[in-house]
Design a protein around this motif. Structure first.
Motif, PDB file in Angstrom:
ATOM      1  N   PHE A  89      42.906  62.145  53.881  1.00 44.97           N
ATOM      2  CA  PHE A  89      43.191  62.527  52.500  1.00 44.97           C
ATOM      3  C   PHE A  89      44.699  62.694  52.454  1.00 44.97           C
ATOM      4  N   VAL A  90      45.369  61.975  51.543  1.00 43.11           N
ATOM      5  CA  VAL A  90      46.829  62.081  51.496  1.00 43.11           C
ATOM      6  C   VAL A  90      47.266  62.300  50.053  1.00 43.11           C
ATOM      7  N   GLU A  91      48.143  63.299  49.887  1.00 45.50           N
ATOM      8  CA  GLU A  91      48.640  63.603  48.549  1.00 45.50           C
ATOM      9  C   GLU A  91      49.289  62.380  47.921  1.00 45.50           C
ATOM     10  N   LYS A  92      49.385  62.422  46.621  1.00 43.11           N
ATOM     11  CA  LYS A  92      49.908  61.279  45.874  1.00 43.11           C
ATOM     12  C   LYS A  92      51.429  61.216  45.989  1.00 43.11           C
ATOM     13  N   PRO A  93      52.027  60.065  45.945  1.00 44.04           N
ATOM     14  CA  PRO A  93      51.428  58.774  46.253  1.00 44.04           C
ATOM     15  C   PRO A  93      51.421  58.579  47.768  1.00 44.04           C
ATOM     16  N   PRO A  94      50.400  57.883  48.314  1.00 43.47           N
ATOM     17  CA  PRO A  94      50.318  57.723  49.774  1.00 43.47           C
ATOM     18  C   PRO A  94      51.444  56.863  50.349  1.00 43.47           C
ATOM     19  N   ALA A  95      52.068  56.040  49.496  1.00 43.34           N
ATOM     20  CA  ALA A  95      53.159  55.179  49.979  1.00 43.34           C
ATOM     21  C   ALA A  95      54.124  54.966  48.829  1.00 43.34           C
ATOM     22  N   MET A  96      55.337  54.546  49.165  1.00 41.67           N
ATOM     23  CA  MET A  96      56.342  54.347  48.115  1.00 41.67           C
ATOM     24  C   MET A  96      56.588  52.872  47.826  1.00 41.67           C
ATOM     25  N   ARG A  97      55.797  52.004  48.476  1.00 37.92           N
ATOM     26  CA  ARG A  97      55.885  50.566  48.191  1.00 37.92           C
ATOM     27  C   ARG A  97      54.489  49.975  48.241  1.00 37.92           C
ATOM     28  N   GLY A  98      54.245  48.995  47.348  1.00 39.90           N
ATOM     29  CA  GLY A  98      52.931  48.356  47.269  1.00 39.90           C
ATOM     30  C   GLY A  98      52.477  47.799  48.611  1.00 39.90           C
ATOM     31  N   GLU A  99      53.404  47.157  49.365  1.00 39.03           N
ATOM     32  CA  GLU A  99      53.011  46.547  50.649  1.00 39.03           C
ATOM     33  C   GLU A  99      52.551  47.601  51.652  1.00 39.03           C
ATOM     34  N   GLU A 100      53.219  48.765  51.620  1.00 37.60           N
ATOM     35  CA  GLU A 100      52.825  49.838  52.547  1.00 37.60           C
ATOM     36  C   GLU A 100      51.423  50.344  52.214  1.00 37.60           C
ATOM     37  N   MET A 101      51.148  50.462  50.910  1.00 36.74           N
ATOM     38  CA  MET A 101      49.826  50.944  50.501  1.00 36.74           C
ATOM     39  C   MET A 101      48.760  49.912  50.871  1.00 36.74           C
ATOM     40  N   GLU A 102      49.091  48.619  50.703  1.00 39.70           N
ATOM     41  CA  GLU A 102      48.146  47.554  51.086  1.00 39.70           C
ATOM     42  C   GLU A 102      47.808  47.669  52.568  1.00 39.70           C
ATOM     43  N   GLU A 103      48.838  47.952  53.368  1.00 40.37           N
ATOM     44  CA  GLU A 103      48.643  48.088  54.813  1.00 40.37           C
ATOM     45  C   GLU A 103      47.702  49.261  55.125  1.00 40.37           C
ATOM     46  N   LEU A 104      47.898  50.383  54.433  1.00 40.86           N
ATOM     47  CA  LEU A 104      47.029  51.551  54.679  1.00 40.86           C
ATOM     48  C   LEU A 104      45.587  51.243  54.284  1.00 40.86           C
ATOM     49  N   VAL A 105      45.409  50.565  53.143  1.00 45.29           N
ATOM     50  CA  VAL A 105      44.055  50.232  52.676  1.00 45.29           C
ATOM     51  C   VAL A 105      43.380  49.303  53.693  1.00 45.29           C
TER      52      VAL A 105
END
Ligand SMILES: NC(=O)c1ccc[n+]([C@@H]2O[C@H](COP(=O)([O-])OP(=O)(O)OC[C@H]3O[C@@H](n4cnc5c(N)ncnc54)[C@H](O)[C@@H]3O)[C@@H](O)[C@H]2O)c1
Length: 324
Positions: A89-105
């Motif tokens: 569970f990570v507070e918003k936002p989990p990443a500061m770039r779309g690519e980083e969030m894609e990687e986490l997903v």
């Protein structure tokens, strides 16, 4: 009962730690600040307290991690936790770039773990009511949604008003409309600190033709936490500053008695009952259910990805002045 390691017990993180302690076993508290470590050693004698995230991750009996550290640290900590096989569970936002969030997903999917961003407002009983009104068709066809999130302060220096405040309203707008924007425009001003916008106005257009707007500011005389949805039959306002009347439904709308002649129609104005359950508790209950039962369709993570992707586009528009 799930065993949780919680990282970051600052202004907001202390609330997350408290609710984790009520709903699950708070096994570890991690904070790099020595004074906060001492405070939590006294407050939760049964928990291990440390400044080292790695030490908590190395505990095989820990099922999941909750992260409420400063935004720039989220991506690296969430990645580390997923790689260690923990649900996150990570507070918003989990990443500061779309690519980083894609990687986490992708990482969460590959490891079969839960990744849930802290989009608190999606668990607010008042906004759940608004969503119910939109989805049931009671408002008629929705034309536009707009959010007001203004106050004097808190002035941040590691993120601008778009990322600090906009992430809340954006998560709600995308969830209410159920689509990602085809056009994203943002304008703002870095009035106090160079490169950190204090006031941001955003416009979003969606493939269905619906539009949305967000006014985000920590330089404003009004404290506003408001979301308005305009439908053809009815309009609804969610106002989080109201103690009792959080949601107001207006039976107002346009009326075309004869073709091409537009008038307006005004009927009752009413406030449905909204239960007073704490949104953070509902949010963390949902996370713990996913930890126990499995990530399901991973809607929480993909919704989080849509939010970060849209924030990315709004940031690019903010910098170039052009629609993204
Ligand atoms: N959902 C909401 O309504 C809401 C409201 C406020 C803040 N937040 C989010 O919560 C997060 C934390 O905000 P805050 O206001 O509590 O911040 P804060 O600055 O008050 O606290 C951050 C804490 O994290 C600790 N820390 C920093 N780096 C760390 C690391 N690497 N490992 C462990 N601990 C570390 C700091 O010592 C501090 O105690 C932010 O992501 C913010 O966006 C959410």
């Amino acid at each position: 009962m799930s065993r949780i390691a919680h990282a970051g017990v600052g202004g907001w993180g202390k609330n997350v730690a408290r609710v984790v302690g009520e709903l699950a076993e708070l096994a570890w508290v991690v904070d790099t600040d020595a004074a906060r470590q001492a405070e939590y050693e006294a407050r939760y004698p049964q928990a291990r307290v440390t400044g080292s995230f790695e030490e908590a991750l190395a505990d095989d009996t820990v099922d999941a991690v909750a992260i409420a550290t400063p935004v720039p640290t989220h991506y690296a900590l969430a990645k580390q936790a997923l790689e260690a096989g923990k649900h996150v569970f990570v507070e918003k936002p989990p990443a500061m770039r779309g690519e980083e969030m894609e990687e986490l997903v992708a990482l969460a999917r590959a490891s079969g773990r839960v990744l849930m961003p802290g989009h608190l407002l999606l668990y607010h009983p008042g906004l759940r009511k608004v969503k119910e009104l939109v989805d049931s068709g009671e408002l008629g066809e929705v034309a536009c949604v707009y959010g007001n999130r203004q106050n004097l302060g808190v002035i941040r220096s590691n993120e601008n008003a778009l990322w600090s405040l906009g992430v809340h309203d954006l998560s709600v707008i995308l969830w209410l409309l159920g689509e990602e924007p085809s056009e994203a425009v943002a304008h703002g001003i870095d009035y106090l600190q160079k490169g950190i916008e204090d006031v941001v106005f955003c416009f979003l257009r969606f493939p269905s033709g619906k539009v949305a707007h967000m006014h985000l500011s920590w330089l404003d005389p009004h404290k506003m936490r408001k979301m308005t949805v305009v439908g053809r039959e009815k309009m609804v306002v969610f106002d989080d500053m109201e103690l009792e009347r959080k949601v107001t439904v207006y039976e107002k709308g346009p009326w075309e008695p004869t073709h091409g002649e537009w008038r307006t129609r005004t009927g009752d104005i009413f406030s449905p009952k909204i239960v007073g359950d704490e949104p953070l508790k509902l949010e963390l209950q949902h996370f713990l259910k996913l930890v126990t039962e499995g990530p399901g369709d991973r809607r929480e993570a993909t919704d989080g990805l849509a939010v970060v992707r849209t924030l990315d586009r709004l940031t690019s528009s903010l910098h170039t002045g052009a629609p993204a």
